[in-house]
Design a protein around this motif. Sequence first.
Motif, PDB file in Angstrom:
ATOM      1  N   LYS A  13      38.942  22.312  31.998  1.00  0.00           N
ATOM      2  CA  LYS A  13      40.318  22.730  32.350  1.00  0.00           C
ATOM      3  C   LYS A  13      40.327  23.532  33.648  1.00  0.00           C
ATOM      4  O   LYS A  13      41.284  23.467  34.421  1.00  0.00           O
ATOM      5  N   GLU A  14      39.238  24.293  33.880  1.00  0.00           N
ATOM      6  CA  GLU A  14      39.165  25.080  35.112  1.00  0.00           C
ATOM      7  C   GLU A  14      38.931  24.153  36.307  1.00  0.00           C
ATOM      8  O   GLU A  14      39.562  24.290  37.353  1.00  0.00           O
ATOM      9  N   ASP A  17      41.938  22.352  37.351  1.00  0.00           N
ATOM     10  CA  ASP A  17      43.026  23.247  37.768  1.00  0.00           C
ATOM     11  C   ASP A  17      44.101  23.402  36.699  1.00  0.00           C
ATOM     12  O   ASP A  17      45.138  24.019  36.949  1.00  0.00           O
ATOM     13  N   GLU A  18      43.880  22.836  35.516  1.00  0.00           N
ATOM     14  CA  GLU A  18      44.911  22.957  34.474  1.00  0.00           C
ATOM     15  C   GLU A  18      45.055  24.406  34.006  1.00  0.00           C
ATOM     16  O   GLU A  18      46.164  24.871  33.751  1.00  0.00           O
ATOM     17  N   ALA A  20      44.412  27.067  35.833  1.00  0.00           N
ATOM     18  CA  ALA A  20      45.080  27.803  36.917  1.00  0.00           C
ATOM     19  C   ALA A  20      46.588  27.539  36.883  1.00  0.00           C
ATOM     20  O   ALA A  20      47.394  28.441  37.141  1.00  0.00           O
ATOM     21  N   TYR A  21      46.953  26.305  36.544  1.00  0.00           N
ATOM     22  CA  TYR A  21      48.371  25.946  36.472  1.00  0.00           C
ATOM     23  C   TYR A  21      49.065  26.727  35.344  1.00  0.00           C
ATOM     24  O   TYR A  21      50.163  27.260  35.517  1.00  0.00           O
ATOM     25  N   ARG A  22      48.369  26.805  34.188  1.00  0.00           N
ATOM     26  CA  ARG A  22      48.944  27.582  33.061  1.00  0.00           C
ATOM     27  C   ARG A  22      49.116  29.043  33.473  1.00  0.00           C
ATOM     28  O   ARG A  22      50.113  29.669  33.139  1.00  0.00           O
ATOM     29  N   ARG A  23      48.130  29.590  34.173  1.00  0.00           N
ATOM     30  CA  ARG A  23      48.227  30.994  34.616  1.00  0.00           C
ATOM     31  C   ARG A  23      49.399  31.167  35.569  1.00  0.00           C
ATOM     32  O   ARG A  23      50.130  32.147  35.516  1.00  0.00           O
ATOM     33  N   HIS A  24      49.564  30.174  36.435  1.00  0.00           N
ATOM     34  CA  HIS A  24      50.668  30.208  37.407  1.00  0.00           C
ATOM     35  C   HIS A  24      52.017  30.227  36.670  1.00  0.00           C
ATOM     36  O   HIS A  24      52.907  31.011  37.003  1.00  0.00           O
TER      37      HIS A  24
ATOM     38  N   LEU B 219      43.330  16.274  33.537  1.00  0.00           N
ATOM     39  CA  LEU B 219      42.247  15.729  32.707  1.00  0.00           C
ATOM     40  C   LEU B 219      42.596  14.322  32.224  1.00  0.00           C
ATOM     41  O   LEU B 219      41.753  13.429  32.210  1.00  0.00           O
ATOM     42  N   TYR B 281      39.017  15.426  42.166  1.00  0.00           N
ATOM     43  CA  TYR B 281      38.920  15.631  40.712  1.00  0.00           C
ATOM     44  C   TYR B 281      37.964  14.594  40.105  1.00  0.00           C
ATOM     45  O   TYR B 281      37.042  14.927  39.359  1.00  0.00           O
TER      46      TYR B 281
END
Lengths: 55, 688
Positions: A13-14, A17-18, A20-24, B219, B281
């Motif tokens: 997930k890191e 970037d998923e 990072a997106y959730r954190r954003h 993903l 990616y």
Amino acid sequence: MKRLLRVIFGLLKELSDESAYRRHLAAHNLRDSREAWRDFSNARFQKKFSNPKCC
Amino acid sequence: MRKMAGRALWALISIAAAFLLAGIALNRGEPVNSMWLVLAAACTYLVGYRFYARFIAAKVMALNDTRATPAERLRNGHDFEPTHKWILFGHHFAAIAGPGPLVGPTLAAQFGYLPGTLWIILGAALGGAVQDFTILFCSMRRDGKSLGQMAREEIGKAGGLIALLTVLLIMIILLAVVALVVVNALKGSPWGTFTIAATMPIAVFMGLYLRYWRPGRVLEISLIGFVLVVAGVFGGQWVSHSPALAPLFTMSGMALAIAIIIYGFCASALPVWLLLAPRDYLSTFVKLGVVMLLAVGIVLVRPELALPPLTRFVDGTGPIFAGKIFPFCFITIACGAVSGFHSLISSGTTPKMISREGHAMPIGYGSMLLEGFVAIMAMIAACVLQPGVFFAVNSPGGIVGATPEAAVATITSWGFPVTAAEMASLAQDVGEQTLFQRTGGAPSLALGMAHIFASGPGGRAVLGFWYHFAIMFEALFILTVVDAGTRVGRFMLQDLLGHVWKPLGRVSWMPGVLLTSAAVVGAWGYFLIQGVRDPLGGINTLWPLFGISNQLLAAVALSVATTVLVKMHGARYMWITCVPLAWLVVVTFTASWQKIFSPLPRVGFLAQAAQLQSALAAGGMSPAQAAETRALIFNAQLDAVVCGVFLVLVAAILLSSISLWAGILSGRRVEKLHEAPFVASRMGEEGI
């Protein structure tokens, strides 16, 4: 085993970037949307592709 | 009791490391199983990590988990974000793992498996990992500053400028040489070319999917992309058998070079979300997956090494690249043991994401050890091939002869028997027309990997699939280095030109974007075409140039690290970075000197130019041949100048550093550290 899988999934997930997106989304109190992803990814990619890739 | 058991275990691991290293080094005649290399590396790295890295962390850096890191103090949810130790480890490793540790050891196998293996094991533990760890520490204590910023602050203004110029020059050479590796792997191969061509529309599809259809589901689309790429590998086999399609994808070296240059330009100028980001990616996941697959394959198959520990080419007469074992083995291995480029990652994203100071040890030191493992695996994959096959694949026609018969005769005369029929059969098995003259390391690495993977289900029948899967993996992430590197080079150039004329510095002004993209692509494209036209295969010239520049950047990083250590502790611990620095300076300066001034035309650029000049002066050439020779003379002279510029830049930064250290140590100068002030951490593990 559970912990290892959690770390592996966390890494994926890191790397994608998923996380990072959730954190954003959480930091800016936003909902997941096309516009939110566009804003996030524009800034993220600009930063990401300003650094040289390793050889 | 537990302490005693721990000590006994570490004593056992240390003895095992010494025994395994001695076993590899002293063995002659008996075939060596690859597990010796794997275990020697594992035991040495464990000892290095447990004792040396811990000593540096505790005594030299005094890492302090109660001190807030930049990720905590400057947390903003974007760059500065405390991240779980092992997640950041994977992130950092994915960033530092490039094509260098795969290609370098494969090329260095020309000397046999022994020199390269020893350097990868010892160089990574005592040099590369120390560099990565110390630079990560320095950056972490300076709010995540870059290497250039730290060089400017700690050494002086010239240091920052030199670091920037060195990085730009290295990138141009790097992009040219890795693009050449791809060209040499794909020329005359419709299967490989189709597979790589297919990754472009797949990436665009992924980009559109992420942007418009399922935003943020990276993903998910990466998995779809991977399935499509594997379908592309199968499709490539079908294309290679199609009388109508095969000719379309059977391309010469020059045609492929032009295609890659156009690709680099498009990737630099197009919106990043459309092509570059989705490819990045995909490439990251494929890279990590294949490295793990190779590790599992080696452990399960435990292949024997076919290459001898030392070959006759330690005397400098090797067909893959010219030059003696010292200094060229170390220059060629490059990133597998010490990589200057890692210092840019260690002073880039990673220091901004570390949640505790103590994590710098596994992330900085540990990741480099893992990279050393990747290099060992590449060495094994290259050395499981029969030596005759290895040299037939990697030797340029200009050295061994242009026809298969001439090539096998030359290689057999060196004591590495191989036949044209054997090579033809192998080429047929992997779905290629020929495997001769595929210089650059990628095809022989792919053959070695396919050999290991095909030991599993499917056997020799799936050799072709695995070969092309490995080629796809190498080309995919090499091209990711090319496209991202071109874009970064464009940013750097815009940054520099913006001082001359402001609009050129604006990244949103399209004429400026197109002009600077063309300039960067033109610079590395020039060297790429030079490599394609080189009768000796190009790798002989470009890889040493890349290795020298990469190791010189490591010298810049170690100079910065030594300066910081001198400011912190005086002379007491400066040996930690000074010893690898001194070694790198000796190696790179010797290699640079030989590349410029050696009287042997295969080694020295100026001697090569003089030889070509004599041939031109002797006459008897057609106008086309004369024009080609003049171009080769200019290229050799240009390479000498590039090598000289690297030397001068690094010598300047080195002299500035030495003068600074002498001033501090003699008490003539009082220099302050530029560390951020101590702030107590308020974060528990649950805060990450």
